[in-house]
Enzyme design. Structure first.
Site, PDB file in Angstrom:
ATOM      1  N   ARG A 264       0.847  -1.200   0.000  1.00  0.00           N
ATOM      2  CA  ARG A 264       0.000   0.000   0.000  1.00  0.00           C
ATOM      3  C   ARG A 264       0.878   1.244   0.000  1.00  0.00           C
ATOM      4  O   ARG A 264       1.833   1.334   0.766  1.00  0.00           O
ATOM      5  CB  ARG A 264      -0.920   0.026   1.223  1.00  0.00           C
ATOM      6  CG  ARG A 264      -1.924  -1.103   1.245  1.00  0.00           C
ATOM      7  CD  ARG A 264      -2.837  -1.042   2.451  1.00  0.00           C
ATOM      8  NE  ARG A 264      -3.620  -2.265   2.577  1.00  0.00           N
ATOM      9  CZ  ARG A 264      -4.416  -2.541   3.599  1.00  0.00           C
ATOM     10  NH1 ARG A 264      -4.540  -1.680   4.585  1.00  0.00           N
ATOM     11  NH2 ARG A 264      -5.086  -3.676   3.636  1.00  0.00           N
ATOM     12  N   ARG A 279       2.734   1.063  10.137  1.00  0.00           N
ATOM     13  CA  ARG A 279       2.121   1.408   8.849  1.00  0.00           C
ATOM     14  C   ARG A 279       3.198   1.359   7.766  1.00  0.00           C
ATOM     15  O   ARG A 279       3.886   2.338   7.504  1.00  0.00           O
ATOM     16  CB  ARG A 279       1.474   2.795   8.924  1.00  0.00           C
ATOM     17  CG  ARG A 279       0.509   3.086   7.784  1.00  0.00           C
ATOM     18  CD  ARG A 279      -0.058   4.485   7.896  1.00  0.00           C
ATOM     19  NE  ARG A 279      -0.888   4.648   9.059  1.00  0.00           N
ATOM     20  CZ  ARG A 279      -2.196   4.376   9.111  1.00  0.00           C
ATOM     21  NH1 ARG A 279      -2.806   3.908   8.043  1.00  0.00           N
ATOM     22  NH2 ARG A 279      -2.882   4.570  10.211  1.00  0.00           N
ATOM     23  N   GLU A 351      -5.636  -0.972  16.099  1.00  0.00           N
ATOM     24  CA  GLU A 351      -6.229  -1.964  15.200  1.00  0.00           C
ATOM     25  C   GLU A 351      -5.194  -2.979  14.731  1.00  0.00           C
ATOM     26  O   GLU A 351      -4.085  -2.616  14.319  1.00  0.00           O
ATOM     27  CB  GLU A 351      -6.826  -1.258  13.983  1.00  0.00           C
ATOM     28  CG  GLU A 351      -7.433  -2.213  12.965  1.00  0.00           C
ATOM     29  CD  GLU A 351      -7.599  -1.592  11.591  1.00  0.00           C
ATOM     30  OE1 GLU A 351      -7.700  -2.369  10.626  1.00  0.00           O
ATOM     31  OE2 GLU A 351      -7.613  -0.344  11.486  1.00  0.00           O
ATOM     32  N   SER A 354      -9.553  -6.242  10.853  1.00  0.00           N
ATOM     33  CA  SER A 354     -10.958  -5.887  10.623  1.00  0.00           C
ATOM     34  C   SER A 354     -11.691  -7.108  10.105  1.00  0.00           C
ATOM     35  O   SER A 354     -11.160  -7.860   9.284  1.00  0.00           O
ATOM     36  CB  SER A 354     -11.070  -4.746   9.615  1.00  0.00           C
ATOM     37  OG  SER A 354     -10.544  -3.544  10.130  1.00  0.00           O
ATOM     38  N   ARG A 393       1.835  -6.186  12.744  1.00  0.00           N
ATOM     39  CA  ARG A 393       1.260  -5.598  13.958  1.00  0.00           C
ATOM     40  C   ARG A 393       1.196  -6.624  15.083  1.00  0.00           C
ATOM     41  O   ARG A 393       1.274  -6.265  16.260  1.00  0.00           O
ATOM     42  CB  ARG A 393      -0.126  -5.018  13.648  1.00  0.00           C
ATOM     43  CG  ARG A 393      -0.046  -3.822  12.715  1.00  0.00           C
ATOM     44  CD  ARG A 393      -1.342  -3.049  12.621  1.00  0.00           C
ATOM     45  NE  ARG A 393      -1.169  -1.859  11.798  1.00  0.00           N
ATOM     46  CZ  ARG A 393      -2.021  -0.840  11.739  1.00  0.00           C
ATOM     47  NH1 ARG A 393      -3.140  -0.876  12.475  1.00  0.00           N
ATOM     48  NH2 ARG A 393      -1.791   0.198  10.976  1.00  0.00           N
TER      49      ARG A 393
END
Length: 425
Positions: A264, A279, A351, A354, A393
């Protein structure tokens, strides 16, 4: 993508529900006008085509009787020009309809809480108690550099910012987590393992809702005339496994556990979480994907949530679950739970995954249907996706929660068979 007929028949309700996403969706009213124009043009085209067919038959009769057909030939030629013009008008109208629907997000499920942003997410569950440390807490960056298991400087030299080189037991920890997660979901939860291509095409990106809205966040790959994109999440290639297929409903649900490296550009995240590996432009991820019948999708969503939770339960790391509000809901999703892990280095929950239900939104874009029987009509499946989990993460959570006073890191019990050591030092 939303169903055009349903949107038009319920235009006020659709706009009202979508407005809970805190944007103006009044532009959808144009669909009503465009659909009326479309009907008029189609009727005109069909009338002219019918007339052309009739006149063509007359031409054939006249020619067989060796009579003059020039008048009718001119008329047919004129009708052909008119039909072509109407076909162009129809394509223009349909392109406008398609473009409007392609940038319109999914309608939130009735159980999704209404809110402006992430501050309105609702906590529904908290598991585990954050550890109380009797020494100064180090974050994963300091731990990783002192133990020589994370190399940010050389990664930046090789590529640039927001990349990482895992070294030694750091590399083994990441590899162990991938294998642990895949084993857990395949052996205990019954998912079918897949490792899909890391490069996907334009249709795949559109089908899952990445395009056109998130095109700027994607890495583009070209080779000659070929244009591809680096996979931003295993959701993209895995959902597209069944694009343009009709599935035997008796085989549903399909449950896949996919491992990929994801990419990303994080174009819209300048200044946010730029330190460390929270990130990254490139990261490993284990993803859970389900294809279900519509009436079973929310039951399967709850199962998927439990499966994602089990990763943190077995790692014995505190976490919580929140239901995303409409203001924080992803573009293609009707309902989403976020799994948030406790990070001592930040003194907060962050987070780590999800778990979402897109209902038939992606299936319409990808044309994924099923039949309950040979005689029944086709229906769109519901697609669900969930992190199982984000590997980087999870590494952060282990490093920070299992750190020791001397700077070493205790290996969670469940990972020792994979790591072959009990302490990272």
């Amino acid at each position: 993508m939303l169903d055009l007929r349903w949107v038009i028949e319920n235009i006020e309700e659709v706009i009202k529900k979508l407005s809970t996403r805190n944007a103006d969706f009044s532009y959808l009213n144009e669909l009503v006008l465009l659909q009326e124009q479309r009907k008029i043009v189609i009727a005109d085209v069909e009338t002219k085509k019918a007339l052309r067919n009739t006149q063509s038959k007359k031409i054939g009769e006249l020619k067989r009787n060796k009579q003059d057909a020039s008048h009718f030939l001119d008329e047919v030629a004129s009708l052909g020009d008119e039909i072509k013009d109407l076909d162009d008008q129809l394509k223009n109208i349909e392109d406008k309809i398609f473009n409007i629907l392609s940038v319109t997000p999914n309608i939130p499920h009735e159980s999704t809480p209404i809110g402006k942003d992430e501050n309105d997410n609702i906590e529904i569950k908290k598991v585990g108690t954050p550890r109380v440390f009797n020494f100064p807490i180090k974050d994963h960056i300091e731990l990783g550099e002192k133990l020589n298991i994370l190399d940010f400087e050389r990664a930046a030299k090789i590529t640039g910012a927001r990349f990482i080189v895992d070294k030694g037991l750091g590399a083994r920890l990441e590899r162990s987590l991938i294998q642990f997660m895949m084993d857990l979901h395949a052996h205990q939860h019954g998912y079918t393992e897949i490792i899909p291509p890391y490069i996907v095409n334009e249709k795949s990106m559109f089908a899952t809702g990445q395009f056109p809205k998130f095109r700027e966040d994607s890495f583009k790959v070209t080779a000659g005339e070929n244009v591809w994109y680096l996979n931003p999440t295993a959701e993209v290639p895995t959902i597209n496994l069944h694009r343009d297929e009709i599935i035997d409903g008796n085989q549903l649900p399909f449950n896949y556990c996919a491992f990929t490296t994801a990419f990303r550009s994080e174009a819209g995240s300048a200044g946010r979480d730029t330190r460390g590996i929270l990130r990254q432009h490139q990261f490993n991820k284990v993803e859970l994907i389900k294809f279900t019948k519509p009436e079973e999708s929310y039951q399967e969503l709850d199962k998927m949530l439990l499966h994602s939770e089990e990763v943190l339960k077995q790692l014995e790391i505190p976490y919580r679950i929140v239901t995303l509000s409409t203001g924080d809901l992803g573009f293609g999703m009707a309902k989403t739970y976020d799994l948030e892990v406790w990070l001592p280095g930040q003194n907060m929950y962050r987070e780590i995954g999800s778990i979402s239900n897109a209902e038939d939104f992606q299936a319409r874009r990808a044309n994924i249907r099923f039949k309950r029987s040979k005689e029944s009509k086709t229906e769109y499946v519901h697609t669900l996706n969930g992190s199982g989990l984000a590997v980087g993460r999870t590494m952060i959570a282990i490093m920070e929660n299992y750190q020791n006073k001397d700077g070493t890191i205790t290996v969670p019990k469940v990972l020792i068979p994979y790591m072959k050591v009990s302490v990272i030092e």
